[in-house]
Write a protein that holds these residues in place. Structure first.
Motif, PDB file in Angstrom:
ATOM      1  N   PHE A  25       0.926  -1.276   0.018  1.00  0.00           N
ATOM      2  CA  PHE A  25      -0.078  -0.183  -0.069  1.00  0.00           C
ATOM      3  C   PHE A  25       0.858   1.250  -0.111  1.00  0.00           C
ATOM      4  CE2 PHE A  25      -3.034  -3.239   1.652  1.00  0.00           C
ATOM      5  CZ  PHE A  25      -4.030  -2.945   0.925  1.00  0.00           C
ATOM      6  N   SER A  28      -3.496   5.669   1.099  1.00  0.00           N
ATOM      7  CA  SER A  28      -5.029   5.503   1.287  1.00  0.00           C
ATOM      8  C   SER A  28      -5.479   6.610   1.918  1.00  0.00           C
ATOM      9  CB  SER A  28      -5.298   4.153   1.861  1.00  0.00           C
ATOM     10  OG  SER A  28      -4.890   4.561   3.362  1.00  0.00           O
ATOM     11  N   VAL A  33      -7.282   4.346  -2.773  1.00  0.00           N
ATOM     12  CA  VAL A  33      -6.244   3.780  -2.309  1.00  0.00           C
ATOM     13  C   VAL A  33      -5.158   3.322  -3.412  1.00  0.00           C
ATOM     14  CG1 VAL A  33      -5.838   1.422  -1.424  1.00  0.00           C
ATOM     15  CG2 VAL A  33      -7.817   2.340  -0.816  1.00  0.00           C
ATOM     16  N   THR A  55     -12.689   4.558  -4.027  1.00  0.00           N
ATOM     17  CA  THR A  55     -13.384   4.053  -3.062  1.00  0.00           C
ATOM     18  C   THR A  55     -14.913   4.624  -3.418  1.00  0.00           C
ATOM     19  OG1 THR A  55     -13.057   5.736  -1.453  1.00  0.00           O
ATOM     20  CG2 THR A  55     -11.763   3.776  -1.464  1.00  0.00           C
TER      21      THR A  55
END
Length: 57
Positions: A25, A28, A33, A55
């Motif tokens: 990752f 985010s 993300v 999202t």
């Protein structure tokens, strides 16, 4: 970073190449993300890219 490895062999089983896939990752937020994906092989192959996913509620 999350990673796993796998081996690909030729049809005779005499030659094989190990590849490692990594996913991490990068960022985010409430809106998206972002992840980094990389594939590296012991044969010198290297592929990497960054993906952003929006999202939804």
């Amino acid at each position: 970073m999350w990673a796993f490895s796998f081996v690909v062999a030729d049809e005779n089983g005499t030659t094989s190449t190990e590849y490692t896939v990594g996913v991490g990752f990068a960022e985010s937020s409430a809106e998206s993300v972002t992840v980094n994906v990389a594939i590296e092989g012991d044969d010198g192959l290297t592929i990497s890219d960054t993906y952003t996913f929006e999202t939804s509620e």
